[in-house]
Design a protein around this motif. Structure first.
Motif, PDB file in Angstrom:
ATOM      1  N   GLU A 147      56.873  42.375  40.137  1.00  0.00           N
ATOM      2  CA  GLU A 147      55.593  41.689  40.283  1.00  0.00           C
ATOM      3  C   GLU A 147      54.406  42.507  39.781  1.00  0.00           C
ATOM      4  N   GLN A 153      51.348  43.967  38.165  1.00  0.00           N
ATOM      5  CA  GLN A 153      50.351  43.453  37.231  1.00  0.00           C
ATOM      6  C   GLN A 153      49.362  44.530  36.788  1.00  0.00           C
ATOM      7  N   SER A 197      58.014  42.665  34.296  1.00  0.00           N
ATOM      8  CA  SER A 197      56.919  42.269  35.175  1.00  0.00           C
ATOM      9  C   SER A 197      55.785  41.659  34.357  1.00  0.00           C
ATOM     10  N   PRO A 198      54.908  40.884  35.010  1.00  0.00           N
ATOM     11  CA  PRO A 198      53.765  40.276  34.308  1.00  0.00           C
ATOM     12  C   PRO A 198      52.604  41.263  34.168  1.00  0.00           C
ATOM     13  N   GLN A 219      49.455  43.210  33.344  1.00  0.00           N
ATOM     14  CA  GLN A 219      48.176  42.787  32.780  1.00  0.00           C
ATOM     15  C   GLN A 219      47.289  43.957  32.394  1.00  0.00           C
ATOM     16  N   SER A 241      55.699  39.879  28.728  1.00  0.00           N
ATOM     17  CA  SER A 241      55.339  38.680  29.489  1.00  0.00           C
ATOM     18  C   SER A 241      54.126  37.968  28.916  1.00  0.00           C
ATOM     19  N   ASN A 288      51.056  38.822  29.081  1.00  0.00           N
ATOM     20  CA  ASN A 288      49.937  38.856  30.016  1.00  0.00           C
ATOM     21  C   ASN A 288      49.033  40.064  29.831  1.00  0.00           C
TER      22      ASN A 288
END
Length: 676
Positions: free
Chosen positions: A341, A343, A364-365, A367, A387, A389
């Motif tokens: 998870e 970010q 994982s996403p 960012q 991802s 992101n």
């Protein structure tokens, strides 16, 4: 027996009559009270326009129950007054105490800047009080401790001062107490240990001092503690580890010190921890890895040392990990790349070494990745944007090597790429110019080679490009300066060749242009003057020739101009000294000649900024000699003759063209010219 029954009936009717009279009287009084409250309010948006009791209204004693914000019970008694979000100012009347049955009072999100009336302490049936998002001043009313049913107090975002009301410790029914964002001082009252039903405690953003009391660990119902942005000192009480229902802990921005207690690892429901901007020291307790519900962990800006515990890799729900600006050493745990998870990962400004996890971002996403200002090595992980992101990639001030991953140049979510001050090699992969959100591209001080990709010039979003201190050898892409949002373009200290693209008429935002220390040649385009927002222009150490464009003198915001170490010739434009914003000017080591103008900045210019121009004289330099003046005069005459000859030549060319068109008429024209 019959007589007794009759007496009983008479007594009952009498009491009913008295009750009816009292109820009617109470209702009538409450209407009057509401009008009295309205008198103290300034209702600039006219929300309370229906608060009126005319003659007709008095016949209907319950008319006020239909007024905006007024709610009555079945007996017509006011129980709730909700005046929130009505742009109200003025003051709350002392008559508020006369609404004896009031259980809910809400004036949040208004503009009150007076104090709350002390008479509010007489509202003993209050269950909810919300005065948040105003500018109330003075102390918070004492006496509400007698409102034994009070469950909710929100007084956040005001200008209250003084001490926290100690008598609230008597309100054992209290579930939420929010005093965030005022100017309360002193310590947390010891009486608050009685608030066994308290779930929310918000005291952040005040001037509270002293230690965080260990008795908070006895409030077993607590789910949220927000105490940050105060001046608490000392350590985190180990007793907080007994709050088994705690989900949110915010102790950020204070003077807390010592070690982070390992007891926090017992809090199985904890999902958010903010401890940033304190003075915590020692190692991060490995027990943190036991808080499997943790989503946000921010320990940044402290004095934490040692390695990042590998146990953090067990926090499978973790979305944000911020450990920046500490004294951490060792390697980044490889397990962080497995967090499904994750970010945001911020580790910048530490002393970390080794490689980043090779699978970071792959699972994982991700960012936001910022690991700048460490001593990290190895190649940049190839799948950071798997991802799609990734918005911010900040890796500067490390020792990363190898090429830029191709996947980055196709990452459409990217907003910032900051890779400067590393050992990154190879070429810039094509595609960055096609990333519609990319605003900053910083690749300076690496070992990049080859060309600047043409697609960068087609970007519609880039505002900052820094490619300086590399080994680029190409010419500048023809439309690189036409990027519509481009504010800063730096490519100094490369091996660029060719001329400056003459595209300056399309540079509406450009404020910084640094092309220094290259091998650029040709003349300086006069169209550069169309860059109305240009503040700094640095063209030093190149091979530019020709004259300084006179139009540069008219640039309204140009503050720094460096044209030194080129091969520029001709005169210094006589109006350059009076440029509107010019503060720094360096024309040294060119082939300029003639007298130095004595206006504006040239009156006080340092002679070193004119050195290396053998033909310059006067002004800040030694005076011009007579021979120099004669030579200059002859040159001006020579230039004048050249201009006249050029004009005459053009004139004859036009006549010849006309003769060709007119044929025989040309003889007549020629004859008339001879006569003339």
């Amino acid at each position: 027996m019959r007589t007794s029954l009759v007496l009983t009936l008479l007594f009952f009717c009498s009491c009913n009559g008295i009750s009816l009279v009292l109820a009617r009287s109470m209702r009538t009084d409450e209407g009057t009270v509401l009008l009295s409250i309205k008198k103290g309010l300034i209702d600039s948006s006219d929300y309370l326009k229906d608060w009126e009791l005319d003659v007709k209204g008095w016949r209907n004693e319950l008319v006020y129950c239909n007024w905006t914000g007024v709610f009555c019970n079945s007996n017509g008694v006011v129980e709730k007054l909700d005046l929130s979000n009505m742009n109200l100012t003025g003051r709350i009347s002392d008559d508020i105490e006369k609404l004896r049955s009031l259980s809910v009072f809400n004036v949040s999100f208004n503009g009150f800047s007076t104090s709350l009336p002390k008479s509010m302490s007489n509202l003993t049936l209050l269950r909810q009080l919300d005065v948040s998002q105003n500018n109330f001043v003075g102390g918070f009313p004492t006496g509400l401790g007698s409102a034994v049913g009070l469950a909710f107090i929100n007084a956040s975002s005001n200008n209250f001062s003084g001490f926290l009301p100690e008598d609230l410790g008597n309100v054992t029914s209290l579930e939420s107490l929010d005093f965030r964002g005022s100017y309360f001082e002193g310590s947390i009252p010891s009486s608050y240990k009685n608030l066994q039903k308290l779930k929310f405690l918000g005291l952040s953003g005040n001037n509270l001092t002293g230690r965080i009391p260990g008795m908070l660990g006895q409030l077993s119902s607590l789910e949220t503690i927000i105490l940050g942005y105060n001046e608490f000192e000392g350590e985190i009480p180990r007793e907080l580890g007994d709050l088994t229902n705690l989900q949110y802990l915010d102790l950020a921005v204070g003077n807390l010190s010592s070690k982070i207690p390992a007891e926090l690892g017992k809090l199985k429901k904890l999902n958010t921890v903010y401890l940033y901007s304190n003075r915590f020291e020692g190692e991060i307790p490995s027990e943190i890895g036991n808080i499997t519900s943790l989503v946000i962990l921010d320990l940044s800006q402290n004095r934490l040392s040692g390695e990042i515990p590998a146990s953090i890799s067990e926090l499978k729900s973790l979305k944000l990990l911020n450990l920046m600006s500490n004294r951490l050493t060792g390697q980044v745990p490889m397990g962080l790349g497995e967090l499904p998870e994750l970010q945001v990962l911020e580790l910048w400004n530490n002393s970390l070494i080794g490689h980043l996890p090779t699978n970071l971002g792959q699972n994982s996403p991700l960012q936001w990745l910022d690991v700048s200002s460490n001593s990290l090595t190895g190649e940049i992980p190839a799948n950071l944007c798997s991802s799609s992101n990734l918005t911010k990639l900040i890796l500067f001030n490390n020792a990363f090597s190898g090429p830029i991953p191709i996947g980055l140049s196709t990452c459409l979510s990217l907003v910032r790429v900051r890779l400067q001050n590393n050992f990154i090699s190879g070429t810039i992969p094509p595609g960055f110019g096609k990333l519609g959100k990319l605003q900053r591209l910083e690749l300076a001080n690496n070992t990049l080679t080859g060309e600047i990709p043409d697609d960068i010039a087609s970007s519609m979003s880039l505002s900052f490009i820094d490619l300086s201190r590399n080994h680029f050898q190409s010419s500048l892409p023809s439309s690189i300066l036409s990027i519509p949002d481009l504010q800063s373009f730096l490519v100094s200290n490369n091996e660029l060749k060719g001329e400056i693209p003459d595209q300056f008429q399309d540079c509406p935002a450009l404020s910084l242009l640094d092309l220094s220390d290259n091998q650029l040649s040709g003349t300086i385009p006069a169209s550069i003057a169309s860059c109305k927002k240009l503040v700094k222009l640095n063209l030093q150490n190149n091979q530019f020739t020709g004259e300084i464009p006179r139009a540069i003198s008219t640039m309204p915001t140009l503050s720094i101009l460096d044209l030194s170490n080129n091969s520029l010739n001709g005169f210094i434009p006589d109006n350059i000294g009076s440029s509107p914003a010019l503060e720094t000017l360096n024309l040294s080591y060119n082939r300029l000649e003639g007298p130095v103008p004595t206006n504006g900045i040239l009156k006080t210019i340092n002679p070193d900024d004119l050195a290396g121009n053998a033909g310059l004289c006067g002004g800040a330099l030694p005076p011009c000699s007579n021979s120099t003046a004669v030579s200059l005069s002859r040159r001006r005459v020579h230039i004048k003759h050249i201009v006249i000859g050029w004009l005459v030549g053009i004139h004859h060319c036009l006549l010849l063209e006309l003769c060709y068109l007119l044929g025989d008429g040309c003889t007549k024209i020629g004859t008339s010219m001879e006569v003339a």
